[in-house]
Scaffold this active site. Structure first.
Site, PDB file in Angstrom:
ATOM      1  N   ASP A  49       0.834  -1.206   0.000  1.00 16.50           N
ATOM      2  CA  ASP A  49       0.000   0.000   0.000  1.00 16.50           C
ATOM      3  C   ASP A  49       0.865   1.250   0.000  1.00 16.50           C
ATOM      4  O   ASP A  49       1.609   1.499   0.955  1.00 16.50           O
ATOM      5  CB  ASP A  49      -0.897   0.006   1.244  1.00 16.50           C
ATOM      6  CG  ASP A  49      -1.997  -1.032   1.157  1.00 16.50           C
ATOM      7  OD1 ASP A  49      -2.755  -1.003   0.164  1.00 16.50           O
ATOM      8  OD2 ASP A  49      -2.089  -1.874   2.064  1.00 16.50           O
ATOM      9  N   HIS A  80      -0.575  -1.220  -4.639  1.00 17.42           N
ATOM     10  CA  HIS A  80      -1.830  -0.457  -4.596  1.00 17.42           C
ATOM     11  C   HIS A  80      -1.479   0.996  -4.323  1.00 17.42           C
ATOM     12  O   HIS A  80      -1.073   1.344  -3.214  1.00 17.42           O
ATOM     13  CB  HIS A  80      -2.723  -1.036  -3.487  1.00 17.42           C
ATOM     14  CG  HIS A  80      -4.005  -0.301  -3.277  1.00 17.42           C
ATOM     15  ND1 HIS A  80      -4.799  -0.481  -2.156  1.00 17.42           N
ATOM     16  CD2 HIS A  80      -4.664   0.618  -4.045  1.00 17.42           C
ATOM     17  CE1 HIS A  80      -5.870   0.282  -2.241  1.00 17.42           C
ATOM     18  NE2 HIS A  80      -5.803   0.973  -3.371  1.00 17.42           N
ATOM     19  N   ASP A 189     -10.404  -5.368  -0.979  1.00 16.83           N
ATOM     20  CA  ASP A 189      -9.368  -4.861  -0.071  1.00 16.83           C
ATOM     21  C   ASP A 189     -10.042  -4.058   1.033  1.00 16.83           C
ATOM     22  O   ASP A 189     -10.708  -3.060   0.756  1.00 16.83           O
ATOM     23  CB  ASP A 189      -8.407  -3.980  -0.881  1.00 16.83           C
ATOM     24  CG  ASP A 189      -7.259  -3.423  -0.047  1.00 16.83           C
ATOM     25  OD1 ASP A 189      -7.101  -3.828   1.123  1.00 16.83           O
ATOM     26  OD2 ASP A 189      -6.519  -2.578  -0.596  1.00 16.83           O
TER      27      ASP A 189
HETATM   28  C1  DX5 Z   1      -6.381   0.302   3.176  1.00 20.48           C
HETATM   29  C2  DX5 Z   1      -5.412  -0.529   2.398  1.00 20.48           C
HETATM   30  C3  DX5 Z   1      -5.512  -1.966   2.691  1.00 20.48           C
HETATM   31  C4  DX5 Z   1      -5.198  -2.344   4.107  1.00 20.48           C
HETATM   32  C5  DX5 Z   1      -6.171  -3.423   4.468  1.00 20.48           C
HETATM   33  O1  DX5 Z   1      -6.510   1.547   2.606  1.00 20.48           O
HETATM   34  O2  DX5 Z   1      -5.596  -0.349   1.001  1.00 20.48           O
HETATM   35  O3  DX5 Z   1      -4.724  -2.746   1.796  1.00 20.48           O
HETATM   36  O4  DX5 Z   1      -3.903  -2.814   4.322  1.00 20.48           O
HETATM   37  O5  DX5 Z   1      -6.047  -3.689   5.816  1.00 20.48           O
HETATM   38  P1  DX5 Z   1      -7.106  -4.592   6.573  1.00 20.48           P
HETATM   39  O6  DX5 Z   1      -7.075  -5.937   5.950  1.00 20.48           O
HETATM   40  O7  DX5 Z   1      -6.610  -4.571   7.981  1.00 20.48           O
HETATM   41  O8  DX5 Z   1      -8.460  -3.930   6.433  1.00 20.48           O
HETATM   42 ZN    ZN Z   2      -4.591  -1.819  -0.332  1.00 19.71          ZN
END
Ligand code: DX5
Ligand code: ZN
Length: 234
Positions: A49, A80, A189
Site C-alpha cells: 500500500d 496499490h 481490499d
Molecule cells: C487500506 C489498504 C488496505 C489495508 C487493508 O486503505 O488499502 O490494503 O492494508 O487492511 P485490513 O485488511 O486490515 O483492512
Molecule cells: Zn490496499
C-alpha cells in the site's frame, strides 16, 4: 528473486475461479520487512500500500522501498497506489518489477493511457474504486485492465470493518467481467477476515487482500490457509 505466482487453488463454490490471497504489509512490522515477507511466503502475492498523504490522509512508503522489496520478496508484488497523480508516478513501480500496479480511478487523468503504459512495462494494470465510486462507468474499459479493485473500506488505514454494502457492486462487477470475456481479476481490499471473505467470494471476488487479519496473528501461514479455505479454495 520474485518469480511468477504459484498456481492458485480453485474455488468450487464460486464456479472454479482461482482464489488468490494477498496479505498487505501495511500491518507488518516496518522495521523488519524482509522477515515479515518470509511470514507470508505461502501467499500468492504481497500487497504493498502506497499512500502519499494527499489522496488519503496517511503516509506509508514509496518507490525506493518497493525497489528493495522487489529484490528480497519470495512472492510477487501487488502494488496499490493511493496517491495523487498516478499518471506520473505509477510507471516507476512497473519499472521496478511489480507484478501488478493498481491506481485509483478517482486520481487518474488518462486511465486508458496509463493502463497501456503499465502493461507495456510488463506489469498487470489495475483500477481501484473507492466505496462511493460507481463501477458502471469503468465496465467499458475492462479490456484495458487486468485487475479491478473494489475497496471494501475507505482507503487509508488498516484494521477497518468490511463494508457489506459493497457486495452488490461486487456482484455487478463479476457479472460484467464474465460477460465481457476479459481476463480481469476482481480484488477486494479492506476488512477481509475468515468471516467476511465468505460473502466476498460468493459475490464474485477472486483476489483477497488481508492486512490486519494476517499480520495480527501469531501464525500468519495458518491464517492464509484459513482464508483460502473460507474463500472456497483448497
Ligand atoms: C487500506 C489498504 C488496505 C489495508 C487493508 O486503505 O488499502 O490494503 O492494508 O487492511 P485490513 O485488511 O486490515 O483492512
Ligand atoms: Zn490496499
Amino acid at each position: 528473486m520474485t518469480e511468477s505466482a504459484p498456481a492458485p487453488s480453485t474455488s468450487p463454490a464460486s464456479g472454479h475461479r482461482p482464489v488468490r490471497i494477498h496479505p498487505s504489509i501495511l500491518s507488518a512490522d516496518f522495521a523488519n520487512l524482509e522477515a515479515e515477507l518470509g511470514r507470508i511466503a505461502d501467499a500468492d502475492s504481497v500487497h504493498v500500500d502506497i499512500m502519499d498523504n494527499h489522496f488519503v490522509p496517511n503516509l506509508t512508503l514509496g518507490l525506493p522501498v518497493v525497489q528493495r522489496l522487489q529484490q528480497v520478496s519470495p512472492i510477487p508484488l501487488d502494488v496499490h497506489l493511493m496517491i495523487a497523480d498516478p499518471d506520473r508516478w505509477a510507471p516507476g513501480y512497473a519499472e521496478a518489477g511489480a507484478a501488478s500496479v493498481t491506481f485509483h480511478a478517482e486520481a487518474a487523468r488518462a486511465p486508458v493511457r496509463l493502463a497501456r503504459e503499465l502493461r507495456s512495462l510488463g506489469a498487470r494494470a489495475g483500477v481501484a474504486l473507492r466505496p462511493a465510486t460507481p463501477v458502471e462507468p469503468w465496465l467499458d474499459l475492462l479490456a484495458e485492465m487486468d485487475l479491478l479493485l473494489v475497496m471494501t473500506v475507505e482507503p487509508g488505514f488498516g484494521g477497518q470493518a468490511f463494508l457489506d454494502v459493497m457486495l452488490p457492486k461486487l456482484r455487478r462487477a463479476r457479472a460484467a467481467i464474465d460477460g465481457s470475456g476479459a481476463a480481469v481479476a476482481l480484488q477486494v481490499d479492506g476488512g477481509v477476515t475468515a468471516e467476511t471473505i465468505v460473502a466476498a467470494a460468493d459475490a464474485g471476488a477472486d483476489v483477497f487482500v488481508a492486512g490486519s487479519s494476517v499480520y495480527g496473528a501469531d501464525d500468519a501461514a495458518s491464517v492464509i490457509a484459513d482464508l483460502r479455505r473460507a474463500a472456497g479454495g483448497c
